[in-house]
Structure formats: C-alpha cells, structure tokens
Design a protein around this motif. Structure first.
Motif, PDB file in Angstrom:
ATOM      1  N   ARG A   7      -3.007  13.716 -15.363  1.00  0.00           N
ATOM      2  CA  ARG A   7      -1.814  14.324 -14.760  1.00  0.00           C
ATOM      3  C   ARG A   7      -0.681  14.365 -15.783  1.00  0.00           C
ATOM      4  N   ARG A   8       0.353  15.103 -15.431  1.00  0.00           N
ATOM      5  CA  ARG A   8       1.494  15.194 -16.335  1.00  0.00           C
ATOM      6  C   ARG A   8       2.702  14.425 -15.818  1.00  0.00           C
ATOM      7  N   TRP A   9       2.935  14.486 -14.502  1.00  0.00           N
ATOM      8  CA  TRP A   9       4.126  13.876 -13.914  1.00  0.00           C
ATOM      9  C   TRP A   9       3.763  13.011 -12.724  1.00  0.00           C
ATOM     10  N   VAL A  10       4.501  11.927 -12.567  1.00  0.00           N
ATOM     11  CA  VAL A  10       4.517  11.157 -11.322  1.00  0.00           C
ATOM     12  C   VAL A  10       5.945  11.204 -10.803  1.00  0.00           C
ATOM     13  N   HIS A  11       6.066  11.658  -9.570  1.00  0.00           N
ATOM     14  CA  HIS A  11       7.394  11.812  -8.959  1.00  0.00           C
ATOM     15  C   HIS A  11       7.587  10.710  -7.929  1.00  0.00           C
ATOM     16  N   PHE A  12       8.549   9.827  -8.168  1.00  0.00           N
ATOM     17  CA  PHE A  12       8.817   8.723  -7.255  1.00  0.00           C
ATOM     18  C   PHE A  12       9.867   9.049  -6.204  1.00  0.00           C
ATOM     19  N   GLY A  13      10.520  10.202  -6.311  1.00  0.00           N
ATOM     20  CA  GLY A  13      11.566  10.538  -5.357  1.00  0.00           C
ATOM     21  C   GLY A  13      12.844   9.770  -5.641  1.00  0.00           C
ATOM     22  N   GLY A  14      13.735   9.769  -4.657  1.00  0.00           N
ATOM     23  CA  GLY A  14      15.027   9.123  -4.837  1.00  0.00           C
ATOM     24  C   GLY A  14      15.180   7.890  -3.982  1.00  0.00           C
ATOM     25  N   GLY A  15      16.414   7.558  -3.663  1.00  0.00           N
ATOM     26  CA  GLY A  15      16.697   6.416  -2.798  1.00  0.00           C
ATOM     27  C   GLY A  15      17.100   6.875  -1.415  1.00  0.00           C
ATOM     28  N   LEU A  16      17.513   5.926  -0.593  1.00  0.00           N
ATOM     29  CA  LEU A  16      18.024   6.282   0.719  1.00  0.00           C
ATOM     30  C   LEU A  16      19.408   6.904   0.597  1.00  0.00           C
ATOM     31  N   ARG A  17      20.129   6.489  -0.447  1.00  0.00           N
ATOM     32  CA  ARG A  17      21.435   7.036  -0.783  1.00  0.00           C
ATOM     33  C   ARG A  17      21.492   7.182  -2.306  1.00  0.00           C
ATOM     34  N   PRO A  18      22.378   8.041  -2.814  1.00  0.00           N
ATOM     35  CA  PRO A  18      22.432   8.226  -4.273  1.00  0.00           C
ATOM     36  C   PRO A  18      22.649   6.909  -5.021  1.00  0.00           C
ATOM     37  N   ASP A  19      21.783   6.663  -5.997  1.00  0.00           N
ATOM     38  CA  ASP A  19      21.922   5.524  -6.907  1.00  0.00           C
ATOM     39  C   ASP A  19      21.960   4.173  -6.188  1.00  0.00           C
ATOM     40  N   ASP A  20      21.224   4.061  -5.083  1.00  0.00           N
ATOM     41  CA  ASP A  20      21.181   2.778  -4.377  1.00  0.00           C
ATOM     42  C   ASP A  20      20.153   1.851  -5.025  1.00  0.00           C
ATOM     43  N   SER A  21      19.893   0.696  -4.416  1.00  0.00           N
ATOM     44  CA  SER A  21      18.994  -0.288  -5.032  1.00  0.00           C
ATOM     45  C   SER A  21      17.567   0.243  -5.135  1.00  0.00           C
ATOM     46  N   LEU A  22      17.140   1.051  -4.167  1.00  0.00           N
ATOM     47  CA  LEU A  22      15.791   1.629  -4.235  1.00  0.00           C
ATOM     48  C   LEU A  22      15.689   2.589  -5.414  1.00  0.00           C
ATOM     49  N   PHE A  23      16.695   3.414  -5.594  1.00  0.00           N
ATOM     50  CA  PHE A  23      16.690   4.341  -6.724  1.00  0.00           C
ATOM     51  C   PHE A  23      16.680   3.578  -8.043  1.00  0.00           C
ATOM     52  N   ALA A  62       0.841  -1.196   0.000  1.00  0.00           N
ATOM     53  CA  ALA A  62       0.000   0.000   0.000  1.00  0.00           C
ATOM     54  C   ALA A  62       0.873   1.241   0.000  1.00  0.00           C
ATOM     55  N   SER A  63       0.316   2.327  -0.514  1.00  0.00           N
ATOM     56  CA  SER A  63       1.047   3.590  -0.581  1.00  0.00           C
ATOM     57  C   SER A  63       0.093   4.761  -0.419  1.00  0.00           C
ATOM     58  N   LEU A  64       0.559   5.801   0.263  1.00  0.00           N
ATOM     59  CA  LEU A  64      -0.114   7.096   0.261  1.00  0.00           C
ATOM     60  C   LEU A  64       0.532   7.957  -0.816  1.00  0.00           C
ATOM     61  N   VAL A  65      -0.306   8.628  -1.593  1.00  0.00           N
ATOM     62  CA  VAL A  65       0.146   9.389  -2.750  1.00  0.00           C
ATOM     63  C   VAL A  65      -0.475  10.779  -2.692  1.00  0.00           C
ATOM     64  N   PHE A  66       0.313  11.796  -3.028  1.00  0.00           N
ATOM     65  CA  PHE A  66      -0.192  13.159  -3.135  1.00  0.00           C
ATOM     66  C   PHE A  66      -0.567  13.441  -4.584  1.00  0.00           C
ATOM     67  N   ALA A  67      -1.731  14.037  -4.808  1.00  0.00           N
ATOM     68  CA  ALA A  67      -2.152  14.440  -6.147  1.00  0.00           C
ATOM     69  C   ALA A  67      -2.515  15.920  -6.102  1.00  0.00           C
ATOM     70  N   HIS A  68      -1.793  16.721  -6.874  1.00  0.00           N
ATOM     71  CA  HIS A  68      -2.019  18.174  -6.855  1.00  0.00           C
ATOM     72  C   HIS A  68      -1.808  18.724  -8.252  1.00  0.00           C
ATOM     73  N   ARG A  69      -2.878  19.264  -8.811  1.00  0.00           N
ATOM     74  CA  ARG A  69      -2.832  19.827 -10.151  1.00  0.00           C
ATOM     75  C   ARG A  69      -2.286  18.795 -11.145  1.00  0.00           C
ATOM     76  N   ASP A  70      -1.170  19.090 -11.829  1.00  0.00           N
ATOM     77  CA  ASP A  70      -0.709  18.153 -12.864  1.00  0.00           C
ATOM     78  C   ASP A  70       0.319  17.164 -12.332  1.00  0.00           C
ATOM     79  N   ARG A  71       0.489  17.107 -11.005  1.00  0.00           N
ATOM     80  CA  ARG A  71       1.607  16.361 -10.444  1.00  0.00           C
ATOM     81  C   ARG A  71       1.151  15.376  -9.387  1.00  0.00           C
ATOM     82  N   VAL A  72       1.788  14.214  -9.366  1.00  0.00           N
ATOM     83  CA  VAL A  72       1.530  13.171  -8.367  1.00  0.00           C
ATOM     84  C   VAL A  72       2.853  12.834  -7.696  1.00  0.00           C
ATOM     85  N   HIS A  73       2.842  12.774  -6.365  1.00  0.00           N
ATOM     86  CA  HIS A  73       4.043  12.417  -5.608  1.00  0.00           C
ATOM     87  C   HIS A  73       3.796  11.143  -4.813  1.00  0.00           C
ATOM     88  N   TYR A  74       4.685  10.197  -4.981  1.00  0.00           N
ATOM     89  CA  TYR A  74       4.723   8.957  -4.199  1.00  0.00           C
ATOM     90  C   TYR A  74       5.255   9.324  -2.813  1.00  0.00           C
TER      91      TYR A  74
END
Length: 347
Positions: free
Chosen positions: A272-288, A229-241
């Motif tokens: 919407r126009r964009w979905v933003h998934f964010g980054g990882g816990l560290r730059p270029d890690d397995s989550l990213f 499950a996930s909570l997601v923000f939806a605002h205008r043309d943008r969605v944030h995970y």
C-alpha cells in the motif's frame, strides 16, 4: 452529456476509494437510516450520497460518512463538472431533495479545487486528519515514529502483547464478539454520541459488501484475550482506520500503539501507499495528537453545503427553531448543516 449518465455504480475495484463503493455506501445508509445512491459520468465523475427523509415529501442528502464528496478525474475540466452538477441539481430537485452535505476526501485536492469553482457549494475547512506514507517499507515507517511511540510499542511487546491482521469474517462482528465488545465499551467510556454505536446489519453489510477489503486487526494478551481491535478498510493503494476499541486497562502498556503500528507495518508489507488514521473528536485534541506520534503528515478535511430549495430550507429552519426554543439566526450561525437538523445527531 445525456441525462442517463447520472446513474452510476462502478464495480468496487474501479472506485477511487472505499467510500465510493456500493459495499460501504449501503452500510453507511443503514447506519443513517437512509438510502444509498451514486451519480456519475462514466467512471470520471462520481458522487455517492445517502438520502434521508425530512417530512412531507422533502428529503436531504449527505456523503456516506467518511471521505468521498465528488471525485473528478484529471481528464475532466471545470466545464464538465459544471454541466454534471447542473444535471444533479435538476435531478435532486425533481426528487424533493432540499439540501446536500458533502464530506470531501483529504487525498483528492484536485477534485476539491474543481468543486470550489461551483458557486452554490459553500466549502468549510474542518480539522486536519493524519495520513502516513508507507510505500518506503516498514523500516522507514518505524524510523519515522516518534520515540515516545516506539517506547510504547516496546512496552506492549514486553508485556506479552501480540498482534495479527486478517480478513474480517461475519463472526468477528457478531454481538459479543471481541471487536464488538471492545468497540462498544470504548464508545460508552469516552461518552460518544449514540450515532457511533452501530446495529448488527451495519456490520454484516460491511463484511458482505467489502469482502477482502475489510480487515480486522487484533491485539492479544499472553493468555489469548483480545485487548484491542480495529476494523480497517483496504482499497487499492490506501488503508483507512475505521473503528477501534480497547479494554481501557491494556492502554497503559501500549496496546493501542501496537495496534496502529501493526496496521502500518501490514500496509507497508502488502504494497500500500497510504494509511489514513483520520482526525480527532475535535481539532488537535488528545486523540489527534496520539495519531500524530506515528509520523506522517496532516491532510486537510473539507466539507461542503448546498441548498437546493432555499424556500423549503428556510421554512424547515424556522420550524426547527420554534420547536427547540432557538431563533432561526442562531441555528444558521451554529455551523451545523443542514441547520434544521441541529441537535438531532449525525447526518
């Protein structure tokens, strides 16, 4: 620019992104134990922030956790921003604010360029984030997924997993609700800091403050159990995970791939126009790298640091150094800001 223009709280619908809204800002303040405020010049320059006490009438401030910083409309130039920033500094010094930490939006490079002209805000590039453009429709988004990601989504469907998207309700964020349980178990499983575990008031403030702008996405097994499950923000043309969790077992059959794909397809279908998934816990890690399998592009994430009272800042750094057995130079070179909060958790 008269001084009273510094007070600004736009209707949420008029804000450039979720992270500028009062609904999100007040929840972020609860999570950090501070108070949310927003300064602005009409709707053309906006600066949301959370104030926290340090000690003895001294405070510091930070952008609400996420991506806001300062928004500067295209109609405002460098001189307008410089005048605004000068008034902000005077206002903050009157309040005893020692330092300010900014988290800038990866979608607003023009505002970041404007801030770069202010010589007393030091900018630092952090790890990139992942954003997927979805306004060409779900078929185009699907075609841009990496083949490994499509295979995992297919595996999830063959295992009987299904997903749905709907507005989040108070019952969805109560203690013991599937989302809360999965998220908290996931944070403990991956060893996240305590600051990523939120109190009941945080979730209820999000639900009540964001309304239709807070969405929940659930993946269910064929017996009806919620396995991701996930909570997601939806605002205008943008969605944030925002926050997500899974049971740690269903991941092997692609439940997290199905979760993120459901967010993408829903966002594409809802205009919407964009979905933003964010980054990882560290730059270029397995989550990213996992997020990159959903296509899209890298967005640069920058932070900023401003010391408003250098004498008080230096004193606080030396006191914290003495209390932690480090030198002031070590704290200043740590890359953490404010340096006197090094080792104390999230700002």
């Amino acid at each position: 620019m008269p001084r009273d223009v510094l007070t600004a709280e736009l209707p949420d619908a008029d804000c450039p992104d979720t992270y500028f809204t009062a609904g999100y800002g007040r929840a972020s303040a609860i999570a950090r134990g501070g108070d949310w405020h927003c300064l602005g010049w009409q709707d053309e320059i906006l600066l949301p922030y959370v104030v926290n006490a340090v000690r003895d009438g001294m405070y510091d401030a930070a952008s609400p956790y996420g991506y806001s910083g300062i928004h500067v409309a295209a109609s405002r130039g460098a001189d307008d921003l410089a005048r605004f920033w000068q008034q902000v500094k005077e206002h903050w010094r009157d309040l005893g604010i020692v330092a300010m930490f900014f988290r800038f939006s990866p979608f607003d490079r023009e505002s970041l360029h404007g801030v770069a002209s202010l010589d007393d805000i030091a900018l630092t590039r952090r790890g990139d984030t992942v954003a997927v453009k979805v306004d060409d429709g779900p078929d185009a988004v699907w075609n841009n997924l990496r083949s490994s990601c499509r295979r995992q989504i297919g595996k999830a469907r063959r295992a009987g997993l299904t997903a749905q998207v709907r507005r989040a309700l108070p019952a969805d964020v109560e203690p013991g609700a599937p989302f809360r349980t999965l998220y908290e178990q996931t944070m403990k499983r991956v060893g996240s800091a305590d600051g990523y575990l939120f109190a009941d008031d945080y979730y209820l403030t999000l639900v009540n403050g964001l309304g239709e702008g807070l969405v929940i996405v659930e993946v269910k097994a064929d017996d009806g159990r919620v396995v991701a499950a996930s909570l997601v923000f939806a605002h205008r043309d943008r969605v944030h995970y925002h926050l997500a969790g899974s049971d740690g077992v269903s991941s092997a059959v692609g439940c997290n791939n199905l979760l993120l794909w459901t967010i993408l397809s829903w966002a594409a279908d809802s205009g919407r126009r964009w979905v933003h998934f964010g980054g990882g816990l560290r730059p270029d890690d397995s989550l990213f790298r996992f997020k990159e399998t959903f296509g899209g592009c890298r967005k640069q994430f920058w932070t900023g640091a401003a010391v408003l009272d250098p004498a008080a800042y230096e004193r606080l750094v030396h006191e914290h150094a003495a209390a932690t057995g480090k030198t002031a130079a070590q704290l200043m070179e740590s890359g953490y800001f404010p340096a006197y909060r090094f080792g104390k958790g999230l700002v």
